[in-house]
Design a protein around this motif. Structure first.
Motif, short mmCIF file in Angstrom:
data_model
loop_
_atom_site.label_atom_id
_atom_site.label_comp_id
_atom_site.label_asym_id
_atom_site.label_seq_id
_atom_site.Cartn_x
_atom_site.Cartn_y
_atom_site.Cartn_z
N PRO A 1 121.77 23.76 146.88
CA PRO A 1 122.78 24.77 146.56
C PRO A 1 122.20 26.14 146.19
O PRO A 1 122.93 27.12 146.23
N GLY A 2 120.94 26.22 145.80
CA GLY A 2 120.34 27.52 145.46
C GLY A 2 120.90 28.13 144.20
O GLY A 2 120.91 29.36 144.06
N HIS A 3 121.35 27.33 143.27
CA HIS A 3 121.93 27.86 142.03
C HIS A 3 120.88 28.59 141.20
O HIS A 3 119.76 28.10 141.01
N THR A 4 121.26 29.75 140.66
CA THR A 4 120.33 30.55 139.87
C THR A 4 120.77 30.73 138.41
O THR A 4 120.02 31.31 137.62
N GLU B 1 117.08 18.51 149.47
CA GLU B 1 117.94 19.01 148.40
C GLU B 1 117.21 19.95 147.45
O GLU B 1 117.82 20.48 146.50
N ASP B 2 115.92 20.19 147.66
CA ASP B 2 115.17 21.13 146.81
C ASP B 2 114.04 21.75 147.62
O ASP B 2 112.95 21.20 147.69
N ILE B 3 114.34 22.88 148.22
CA ILE B 3 113.36 23.53 149.09
C ILE B 3 112.39 24.39 148.29
O ILE B 3 111.52 25.07 148.85
N SER B 4 112.51 24.37 146.96
CA SER B 4 111.68 25.22 146.11
C SER B 4 110.49 24.50 145.50
O SER B 4 109.45 25.11 145.24
N ARG B 5 110.64 23.20 145.24
CA ARG B 5 109.58 22.43 144.57
C ARG B 5 109.03 21.37 145.52
O ARG B 5 109.73 20.44 145.88
N PRO B 6 107.77 21.50 145.93
CA PRO B 6 107.21 20.51 146.86
C PRO B 6 107.06 19.14 146.21
O PRO B 6 106.86 19.01 144.99
N LEU B 7 107.17 18.11 147.02
CA LEU B 7 106.94 16.75 146.55
C LEU B 7 105.46 16.58 146.22
O LEU B 7 104.59 17.20 146.83
#
Length: 421
Positions: free
Chosen positions: A248-251, A372-378
């Motif tokens: 969702p890209g919520h900030t 679901e989270d393109i900001s934090r790599p696995l």
């Protein structure tokens, strides 16, 4: 070739005792983030502004440090721009030239402007205490002009009732029209199509995302329709067009985000290859707790890595990969230094990934993300540094593999081998 831009609501409200300390922490975090240009909003504190300028002057010699209100009884705009890229001279403007602008790293004078600004004419509630508005600077990226508009629009005030919420939406609509007027005056028609343009900041528009419903609400649609009409190639909300639908890209708020309020909008030029988003991400590091408990701000930052376009350069244009059974060998190339290549993989399970690229350390070029989270790599189960560069990951139902390293001079061919573990 690569360029990192960002935006962050820093929440330096007037007279907060924490402003100085938080500005010191934020200065270090901006530097570590390796931004080329970052827009800050809510820098209403003179102490915080002074700390940011002093600690970042060497890395960011070009800076819009202060834009005051024409009304003496108001706070300033709260806008700052920190840039490694020089500001270009703008035409003199009676309408958008502003008497209370301080910019460093430039030779701006009364007849040599480097910043245009329009102060918004309408406001609601406590926003009327600040001189909010929209600014404009022009820089040059990779030999090409890049127009940068930055703003902080009317706050939403979630605790207000429906009637007062409707009033804030009305104010933002009026402010969008003023922002559109600034864009139109700065670019006209020919330059709007021939040059790259960014619009960044805290727009306070609810950017609703749903994998089954519309991309945004009516206010979001109005924003993109109004501003997009100024550009022959349209205007893109980079999160909506370059991040998976499940993210969702919520900030806002930073500690438990449930709303999109901060934006980076892009209009690419008609040049070929055009400027493209290679990775858009939430920069949680900017807002994370600085004293063990309190977040540095109530917003998360947004970072965007830009580069020249090539197929597969962002998640929604990723190369599709069948879930490997007996192994799959993929070959690709990064055409532009610092560019990225993305691969979309559907299938839950454990997979071994081996990346090979001449002259590069594979474990530094590969990042794996859940959709679901393109900001934090696995995190890899094993990084395989001593096992022919093979790394093992436990993947969710949908995931993305990113090859490349932004902000580097890396380019060339690579191979990627996938096998069930």
């Amino acid at each position: 070739m690569s360029l990192r831009v960002g935006t962050f609501n820093a929440r330096f409200l007037p007279h907060l005792p924490s402003n100085t300390r938080r500005a010191e922490v934020l200065s270090d975090r901006i530097h570590e983030g390796r931004y080329d240009l970052i827009v800050l909003t809510e820098v209403f504190s003179a102490r915080a502004r002074r700390v940011l300028v002093e600690r970042l002057a060497h890395a960011y010699p070009w800076c819009v440090r202060y834009i005051g209100s024409r009304w003496i009884v108001r706070e300033d705009s709260g806008l700052m721009v920190l840039s490694r890229l020089p500001f270009e001279t703008l035409p003199a403007s009676a309408e958008f030239g502003h008497p209370r602008i301080r910019a460093s790293g430039s030779s701006a004078t009364a007849d040599r402007q480097h910043v245009w600004f329009v102060e918004y004419g309408d406001c609601a509630s406590s926003d009327c205490l600040a001189g909010k508005g929209a600014g404009y600077v022009r820089v040059r990226y990779n030999g090409r002009p890049l127009n940068v508009f930055f703003t902080h629009m009317q706050a939403a005030y979630d605790y207000h009732g429906s009637r007062r919420q409707a009033r804030t939406r009305q104010v933002r609509s009026a402010q969008l029209r003023q922002l559109a007027g600034l864009v139109r005056a700065a670019l006209g028609t020919s330059r709007a199509g021939a040059e790259h343009t960014l619009i960044l900041g805290d727009l306070n528009v609810d950017g609703i995302r749903s994998s089954t419903g519309p991309a945004g609400g009516s206010e979001w649609t109005e924003m993109l329709s109004l501003l997009g009409s100024l550009f022959p190639r349209g205007l893109t909300d980079v999160w909506d067009r370059h991040a998976p639908a499940g993210d969702p890209g919520h900030t806002f708020p930073a500690w438990d985000p449930d709303a999109r309020r901060d934006y980076v909008l892009l209009s690419a030029s008609d040049q070929d290859p055009a400027l493209a988003v290679h990775h858009v991400a939430l920069d949680r590091d900017l807002a994370k707790p600085y004293n063990g408990t309190a977040h540095l701000s109530d917003h998360l930052g947004i970072s965007v890595d830009l580069n020249l376009h090539q197929p597969g350069c962002h998640p929604l244009d990723a190369h599709r990969v069948e879930w490997p059974s007996n192994g799959a060998l993929l070959r690709g190339a990064i055409r532009h230094p610092g560019g990225l290549q993305w691969f979309a993989l559907n299938g839950r399970g454990t997979v071994d990934v081996r990346l090979a690229m001449d002259g590069a350390l594979p474990n530094r070029l590969l990042a794996v993300y859940a959709a679901e989270d393109i900001s934090r790599p696995l995190v890899a189960v094993s990084d395989g540094a001593g096992d022919n560069g093979t790394s093992r990951y436990v993947l969710p139902a949908e995931s993305f593999l990113r090859v490349g390293k932004p902000r580097s001079d890396l380019s060339g061919s690579f191979s990627l081998r996938l096998a069930r573990a």
